[in-house]
Design a protein around this motif. Structure first.
Motif, PDB file in Angstrom:
ATOM      1  N   ARG A   1      -7.021-128.619  71.364  1.00 49.09           N
ATOM      2  CA  ARG A   1      -6.002-129.435  72.031  1.00 49.09           C
ATOM      3  C   ARG A   1      -6.076-129.260  73.538  1.00 49.09           C
ATOM      4  O   ARG A   1      -6.516-128.223  74.046  1.00 49.09           O
ATOM      5  CB  ARG A   1      -4.606-129.092  71.523  1.00 49.09           C
ATOM      6  CG  ARG A   1      -4.128-127.708  71.886  1.00 49.09           C
ATOM      7  CD  ARG A   1      -2.713-127.476  71.359  1.00 49.09           C
ATOM      8  NE  ARG A   1      -2.337-126.095  71.507  1.00 49.09           N
ATOM      9  CZ  ARG A   1      -1.862-125.569  72.632  1.00 49.09           C
ATOM     10  NH1 ARG A   1      -1.712-126.314  73.689  1.00 49.09           N
ATOM     11  NH2 ARG A   1      -1.558-124.296  72.694  1.00 49.09           N
TER      12      ARG A   1
ATOM     13  N   ALA B   1      -4.335-128.585  76.972  1.00 52.64           N
ATOM     14  CA  ALA B   1      -3.138-127.869  77.406  1.00 52.64           C
ATOM     15  C   ALA B   1      -2.915-128.097  78.893  1.00 52.64           C
ATOM     16  O   ALA B   1      -3.865-128.305  79.651  1.00 52.64           O
ATOM     17  CB  ALA B   1      -3.285-126.374  77.129  1.00 52.64           C
ATOM     18  N   ALA B   2      -1.665-128.037  79.289  1.00 48.26           N
ATOM     19  CA  ALA B   2      -1.319-128.188  80.702  1.00 48.26           C
ATOM     20  C   ALA B   2      -1.780-126.971  81.496  1.00 48.26           C
ATOM     21  O   ALA B   2      -2.085-125.919  80.940  1.00 48.26           O
ATOM     22  CB  ALA B   2       0.189-128.375  80.851  1.00 48.26           C
ATOM     23  N   ARG B   3      -1.798-127.105  82.805  1.00 45.68           N
ATOM     24  CA  ARG B   3      -2.255-126.009  83.668  1.00 45.68           C
ATOM     25  C   ARG B   3      -1.373-124.776  83.583  1.00 45.68           C
ATOM     26  O   ARG B   3      -1.832-123.671  83.818  1.00 45.68           O
ATOM     27  CB  ARG B   3      -2.290-126.486  85.123  1.00 45.68           C
ATOM     28  CG  ARG B   3      -3.415-127.426  85.411  1.00 45.68           C
ATOM     29  CD  ARG B   3      -3.351-127.900  86.840  1.00 45.68           C
ATOM     30  NE  ARG B   3      -3.206-126.802  87.775  1.00 45.68           N
ATOM     31  CZ  ARG B   3      -4.007-126.561  88.787  1.00 45.68           C
ATOM     32  NH1 ARG B   3      -5.008-127.369  89.016  1.00 45.68           N
ATOM     33  NH2 ARG B   3      -3.800-125.564  89.602  1.00 45.68           N
ATOM     34  N   ASN B   4      -0.099-124.948  83.265  1.00 45.19           N
ATOM     35  CA  ASN B   4       0.815-123.802  83.283  1.00 45.19           C
ATOM     36  C   ASN B   4       0.889-123.089  81.932  1.00 45.19           C
ATOM     37  O   ASN B   4       1.803-122.316  81.691  1.00 45.19           O
ATOM     38  CB  ASN B   4       2.213-124.254  83.721  1.00 45.19           C
ATOM     39  CG  ASN B   4       2.806-125.279  82.783  1.00 45.19           C
ATOM     40  OD1 ASN B   4       2.104-125.814  81.950  1.00 45.19           O
ATOM     41  ND2 ASN B   4       4.086-125.541  82.936  1.00 45.19           N
ATOM     42  N   THR B   5      -0.072-123.296  81.047  1.00 48.66           N
ATOM     43  CA  THR B   5      -0.090-122.609  79.756  1.00 48.66           C
ATOM     44  C   THR B   5      -1.045-121.428  79.809  1.00 48.66           C
ATOM     45  O   THR B   5      -1.736-121.213  80.808  1.00 48.66           O
ATOM     46  CB  THR B   5      -0.528-123.558  78.626  1.00 48.66           C
ATOM     47  OG1 THR B   5      -1.872-123.962  78.884  1.00 48.66           O
ATOM     48  CG2 THR B   5       0.374-124.768  78.534  1.00 48.66           C
ATOM     49  N   GLN B   6      -1.108-120.682  78.710  1.00 50.60           N
ATOM     50  CA  GLN B   6      -1.991-119.520  78.654  1.00 50.60           C
ATOM     51  C   GLN B   6      -3.313-119.832  77.968  1.00 50.60           C
ATOM     52  O   GLN B   6      -4.069-118.937  77.628  1.00 50.60           O
ATOM     53  CB  GLN B   6      -1.285-118.374  77.933  1.00 50.60           C
ATOM     54  CG  GLN B   6      -0.099-117.853  78.705  1.00 50.60           C
ATOM     55  CD  GLN B   6       0.562-116.694  78.016  1.00 50.60           C
ATOM     56  OE1 GLN B   6       0.071-116.170  77.031  1.00 50.60           O
ATOM     57  NE2 GLN B   6       1.694-116.271  78.543  1.00 50.60           N
ATOM     58  N   GLY B   7      -3.584-121.098  77.740  1.00 52.63           N
ATOM     59  CA  GLY B   7      -4.855-121.479  77.151  1.00 52.63           C
ATOM     60  C   GLY B   7      -4.730-121.803  75.677  1.00 52.63           C
ATOM     61  O   GLY B   7      -3.651-121.825  75.113  1.00 52.63           O
ATOM     62  N   VAL B   8      -5.869-122.029  75.039  1.00 56.10           N
ATOM     63  CA  VAL B   8      -5.937-122.393  73.638  1.00 56.10           C
ATOM     64  C   VAL B   8      -6.811-121.365  72.943  1.00 56.10           C
ATOM     65  O   VAL B   8      -7.940-121.121  73.356  1.00 56.10           O
ATOM     66  CB  VAL B   8      -6.550-123.806  73.468  1.00 56.10           C
ATOM     67  CG1 VAL B   8      -6.703-124.151  72.002  1.00 56.10           C
ATOM     68  CG2 VAL B   8      -5.706-124.840  74.180  1.00 56.10           C
ATOM     69  N   ARG B   9      -6.300-120.757  71.888  1.00 58.12           N
ATOM     70  CA  ARG B   9      -7.073-119.766  71.137  1.00 58.12           C
ATOM     71  C   ARG B   9      -7.934-120.496  70.112  1.00 58.12           C
ATOM     72  O   ARG B   9      -7.423-121.243  69.290  1.00 58.12           O
ATOM     73  CB  ARG B   9      -6.144-118.779  70.432  1.00 58.12           C
ATOM     74  CG  ARG B   9      -6.925-117.750  69.623  1.00 58.12           C
ATOM     75  CD  ARG B   9      -6.037-116.672  69.119  1.00 58.12           C
ATOM     76  NE  ARG B   9      -5.677-115.859  70.278  1.00 58.12           N
ATOM     77  CZ  ARG B   9      -4.781-114.900  70.250  1.00 58.12           C
ATOM     78  NH1 ARG B   9      -4.105-114.657  69.157  1.00 58.12           N
ATOM     79  NH2 ARG B   9      -4.521-114.206  71.326  1.00 58.12           N
TER      80      ARG B   9
END
Length: 67
Positions: free
Chosen positions: A18, A20-28
């Motif tokens: 998916r 993700a926006a810049r202010n997230t911790q990423g995608v596992r």
């Protein structure tokens, strides 16, 4: 396709990751063991995926799938 120094291998379609926006911790993508690191990432073309499916009689290789 991602490979770890512990020998884990995963093939993950890019469409399944998916955005993700810049202010997230990423995608596992998948979990690694403590101290285990991803050592290789390779893009596999659609042509190679299709050829592999034909070689396997149309079945996914071990470890593939969404199970």
């Amino acid at each position: 396709m991602l490979v770890t120094d512990g020998g884990k291998l995963i093939r993950c379609p890019v469409d399944d990751v998916r955005i993700a926006a810049r202010n997230t911790q990423g995608v596992r993508i998948f979990k690694t063991e403590e101290g285990e690191k991803v050592v290789s990432v390779e893009r596999i073309s659609e042509e190679v995926n299709t050829a592999a499916a034909v070689d396997n009689g149309g079945e996914a290789a071990e470890g593939e799938g969404r199970g």
